[in-house]
Design a protein around this motif. Structure first.
Motif, PDB file in Angstrom:
ATOM      1  N   LYS A 486      36.136  34.000  30.866  1.00 51.44           N
ATOM      2  CA  LYS A 486      35.772  34.025  32.326  1.00 51.44           C
ATOM      3  C   LYS A 486      37.477  33.927  33.035  1.00 51.44           C
ATOM      4  O   LYS A 486      37.624  34.627  33.918  1.00 51.44           O
ATOM      5  N   ASN A 487      38.201  33.002  32.379  1.00 53.36           N
ATOM      6  CA  ASN A 487      39.328  32.886  33.221  1.00 53.36           C
ATOM      7  C   ASN A 487      40.219  33.992  33.258  1.00 53.36           C
ATOM      8  O   ASN A 487      41.071  34.648  34.053  1.00 53.36           O
ATOM      9  N   ASN A 490      39.015  36.758  35.229  1.00 49.39           N
ATOM     10  CA  ASN A 490      39.047  36.621  36.524  1.00 49.39           C
ATOM     11  C   ASN A 490      40.541  36.916  36.991  1.00 49.39           C
ATOM     12  O   ASN A 490      40.922  37.643  37.882  1.00 49.39           O
ATOM     13  N   THR A 498      39.713  42.059  43.432  1.00 51.30           N
ATOM     14  CA  THR A 498      38.519  41.259  43.453  1.00 51.30           C
ATOM     15  C   THR A 498      38.656  39.982  42.309  1.00 51.30           C
ATOM     16  O   THR A 498      39.545  39.743  41.883  1.00 51.30           O
ATOM     17  N   ASN A 499      37.458  39.537  42.226  1.00 55.09           N
ATOM     18  CA  ASN A 499      37.509  38.209  41.355  1.00 55.09           C
ATOM     19  C   ASN A 499      36.156  38.094  40.534  1.00 55.09           C
ATOM     20  O   ASN A 499      35.102  38.903  40.817  1.00 55.09           O
ATOM     21  N   TYR A 500      35.977  37.280  39.480  1.00 55.14           N
ATOM     22  CA  TYR A 500      34.936  36.793  38.687  1.00 55.14           C
ATOM     23  C   TYR A 500      33.457  36.946  39.733  1.00 55.14           C
ATOM     24  O   TYR A 500      32.654  37.467  39.433  1.00 55.14           O
ATOM     25  N   LYS A 501      33.666  35.853  40.610  1.00 56.22           N
ATOM     26  CA  LYS A 501      32.515  35.832  41.506  1.00 56.22           C
ATOM     27  C   LYS A 501      31.808  37.039  42.207  1.00 56.22           C
ATOM     28  O   LYS A 501      30.781  37.058  42.523  1.00 56.22           O
ATOM     29  N   SER A 502      32.687  37.885  42.319  1.00 58.74           N
ATOM     30  CA  SER A 502      32.366  39.305  42.971  1.00 58.74           C
ATOM     31  C   SER A 502      31.890  40.143  42.068  1.00 58.74           C
ATOM     32  O   SER A 502      31.462  41.448  42.533  1.00 58.74           O
ATOM     33  N   ARG A 504      29.385  42.651  40.164  1.00 61.80           N
ATOM     34  CA  ARG A 504      28.079  43.063  40.538  1.00 61.80           C
ATOM     35  C   ARG A 504      27.235  43.506  39.237  1.00 61.80           C
ATOM     36  O   ARG A 504      28.114  43.576  38.139  1.00 61.80           O
ATOM     37  N   LYS A 505      26.069  43.423  39.433  1.00 60.50           N
ATOM     38  CA  LYS A 505      25.140  43.753  38.312  1.00 60.50           C
ATOM     39  C   LYS A 505      25.506  44.879  37.639  1.00 60.50           C
ATOM     40  O   LYS A 505      25.322  45.075  36.347  1.00 60.50           O
TER      41      LYS A 505
END
Length: 703
Positions: A486-487, A490, A498-502, A504-505
């Protein structure tokens, strides 16, 4: 008619050591038992009374008292006839009735049954033993006669009973010091369990016996003549090794039959302890002793009360001689054990060690929560190839020989094993890799954040511990690799704005379709393990409008390192980075992230590849002990290495490795690998070392 003649012979035997009224009481019990068993036959076709009669004769050879012999003759009437305990009390008194009842309960022992029934039977045995040891003596004699008449049974049943005898009854006889019974149990058990091997070894021993006779006689005559000159009265006998003992030694020592039979054994029985040691001196003057083979079981008896002097010497013609020197009382104890000194009458006489063992079993029985716990303690002494240790609550844990505190922790509970950090044995701290001894009381020390160490797999013995550690590490590696993945992803997504939280499916679906992975977690795990490049995946996931043709020269945010622990983050052994150092990392396929010093030469080839070479920073909250290497140049003096080690330990640093190489006659270079918290801690250690007057130079080695 045969039974009557045998009973008459029993009466004559008893007259040699019992009073007339006691002999009559025994014969009265015989007549009662004969009436009770009238019409009953053994499988061999003989009248059933021949069995209790034979049991009584075996015990008469041990000079058992009249009540014990009466119980031996009556030991099957409660189980196999219409007689009840109340009637027995009316005819023979409560003592004899209790003995018969105790033996009847022991007859329920079925060692091939389920564990709980087996344990319950062991519990009954110990309760009966603790009240009156004669109960167990009768049971042992009962089994011995059954073994002597085992030939009428089917081969399968013979093997089962023989295995039971070798596994249970022979060790109990040995534990109680009844050597004669043990030896016969082993010989009869061996011949029934392995009839072909027994027959071949019997023939081999007969063949070897011929040439041995002259050597045995020559050695025996030499010993007798020398002892006679010293005015020491002694009985000298040449002992023949028993086949079961030979077979066990051949297996354990991986030696041939000839190698085992090349040792000649002699027993010397004298009249006093003083003459035992005098005899030893005489024998040492006659034959040369073999170094390291002398054992003094007189000064320090075996746990079952056995006493003797043992030694191995080189005799005439260069043959090896085993000798045992003991008194007549010790010889009686060796042969008859607890039966030799009326242990059931007096706690003070004879064999207090065996008595304490029996009483100890009773104490454990009282403390044990259930019979399964209790059986483990019984096995502690009967089966030395296993280790039996106690929990702080007094529960008994069975472990294989060579087991460690980690095995113990997992045997108690998987959660205890997963969080253990230290162990106390009988109140003293011991390393987790220590091999455990039976009887130790263990306390496992745990911490909330602890986890299994992969190095434990190098020393654990039990399958439960090994599988639990592997399961945890596999799960932990999976979790850690996902976090690192994840890190890294990200960080890579940052170059796309952009970043990991953004995410999209639709991006995830695209990634799964392109990679063929079953889940997004699997993709993240592959990134964390270094099997997939984060930037390449980010570029793959992003919509076509966001994709880039080339990798940026650098990423904005470095990965933060906040702990020493972990399976996915490793610290390079070539440069040993510690908190405070400038660091870089590289992704090693299958291993995860390897942390190096920024200046490490081993990164030169990949330093420009920002996908493989990752900028790292130490977290302000980083914790743990980190290995660091340095060299100390010092003047060679006696004891200086010990002083150096003491200085390092005083700074609360752990020495992992220390090696001294002499540079010339006056100075040495000492290579050290120690664990520190960081650069400040290392500076404190080096400062302390430099205060030594012998130290010329201290410097860190970084490659």
């Amino acid at each position: 008619m045969v039974a009557f003649l045998v009973a008459e012979a029993l009466g004559n035997k008893l007259s040699s050591y019992l009073a007339e009224n006691q002999v009559q009481s025994v014969l009265k019990a015989y007549e009662f038992a004969e009436q009770c068993h009238k019409g009953q036959l053994r499988q061999s076709g003989e009248p059933y009374i021949t069995h209790p009669l034979a049991v009584a004769i075996i015990l008469a050879d041990m000079h058992l008292d009249h009540e014990g012999l009466m119980a031996a003759l009556l030991h099957d009437v409660l189980e196999d006839t219409h007689i009840n305990k109340k009637e027995l009390i009316g005819h023979f008194g409560s003592t004899v009735a209790e003995l018969v009842d105790g033996v009847s309960k022991l007859s329920e022992i079925e060692f091939t049954s389920k564990a709980e029934r087996q344990a319950e039977s062991f519990q009954k045995m110990t309760l009966a033993m603790s009240k009156d040891i004669r109960v167990l003596l009768i049971k042992l004699a009962d089994r011995l006669h059954n073994m002597r008449t085992i030939h009428g049974l089917s081969p399968e049943k013979r093997r089962r009973i023989a295995r039971e005898t070798l596994d249970i009854y022979a060790p109990i006889a040995q534990r109680l010091g009844i050597n004669n019974l043990r030896l016969e149990f082993e010989e009869l058990g061996f011949s029934s369990m392995y009839p072909v091997r027994y027959k071949r070894m019997l023939e081999a021993r007969k063949t070897a016996r011929g040439p041995r006779r002259e050597i045995v006689k020559e050695i025996q005559d030499g010993i007798e003549v020398r002892l006679d000159k010293e005015s020491i009265g002694a009985e000298v006998t040449g002992r023949e090794k028993h086949l079961w003992s030979i077979y066990q030694k051949m297996k354990s020592k991986k030696k041939s039959f000839r190698d085992i039979m090349d040792v000649f054994a002699f027993r010397i029985v004298v009249d006093s302890v003083d003459n035992c040691y005098r005899t030893l001196g005489v024998i040492h003057n006659l034959f040369k002793p073999v170094a390291g083979e002398f054992k003094d079981y007189i000064a320090i008896p075996k746990v079952n009360g056995y006493q003797s002097l043992h030694n191995v010497l080189i005799g005439t013609h260069g043959v090896l001689i085993e000798i045992q020197i003991r008194t007549r009382d010790m010889d009686a104890m060796a042969n008859f054990g607890v039966a030799a000194h009326w242990l059931y009458k007096s706690q003070q006489e004879g064999n207090p060690r065996a008595y304490r063992w029996i009483q100890g079993l009773l104490e454990i029985q009282k403390q044990a929560g259930n019979s399964l716990e209790f059986i483990e303690h019984v096995k502690t002494d009967l089966f030395p190839d296993e280790v039996y240790v106690f929990t702080t609550k007094g529960d008994i844990i069975s472990l294989p020989h060579g087991a460690t505190p980690v095995d113990f922790a997992y045997a108690v509970h998987t959660g205890l094993g997963n969080t253990c950090v230290a162990c106390k044995s009988n109140g003293d701290l011991i390393p987790l890799s220590t091999r455990l001894d039976s009887g130790a009381k263990l306390q496992i020390i745990t911490t909330k954040d602890a986890q299994p160490n992969p190095s434990w797999l190098n020393f654990v013995m039990t399958a439960k511990a090994r599988s639990a550690i592997r399961h945890f590490l596999k799960h932990q590696q999976h979790a850690e690799s996902i976090v690192l993945g994840k890190n890294l992803l990200n960080r890579a997504l940052g170059s796309f704005g952009t970043n990991y939280k953004s995410i999209r499916k639709s991006w995830i679906k695209r990634a799964l379709a392109e990679t063929g992975c079953a889940s997004f977690e699997e993709i993240l795990q592959q990134i964390g393990l270094g099997d997939r490049m984060a930037y390449a995946l980010a570029n793959l996931m992003a919509p076509p409008s966001m994709r880039k043709d080339s990798i940026p020269e650098e990423f904005e945010s470095p990965i933060m390192i906040d702990t020493r622990e972990g399976l996915i983050i490793n610290y390079a052994r070539c440069c040993h980075p510690i908190p405070g150092d400038s660091i870089l990392g590289h992704l090693s396929p299958g291993k995860g992230l390897v942390v190096h010093l920024d200046s490490c030469k081993n990164l030169n080839e990949i330093r420009t590849n920002i996908e493989k070479c990752i900028s790292l920073n130490w977290s302000l909250k980083v914790k743990g002990d980190f290995a660091v290497a340095f060299k100390v140049q010092l003047v060679s003096e006696r004891g200086v290495i010990a002083t150096l080690a003491s200085r390092i330990s005083a700074c609360e640093a752990v020495i992992l490795k220390i090696q001294a190489d002499e540079r010339d006659g006056d100075s040495s270079i000492v290579d050290l690998l120690i664990e520190v918290k960081g650069r400040i801690h290392l500076a404190q250690v080096i400062r302390r070392i430099r205060l030594l007057k012998q130290v010329q130079r201290v410097y860190r080695t970084k490659n």
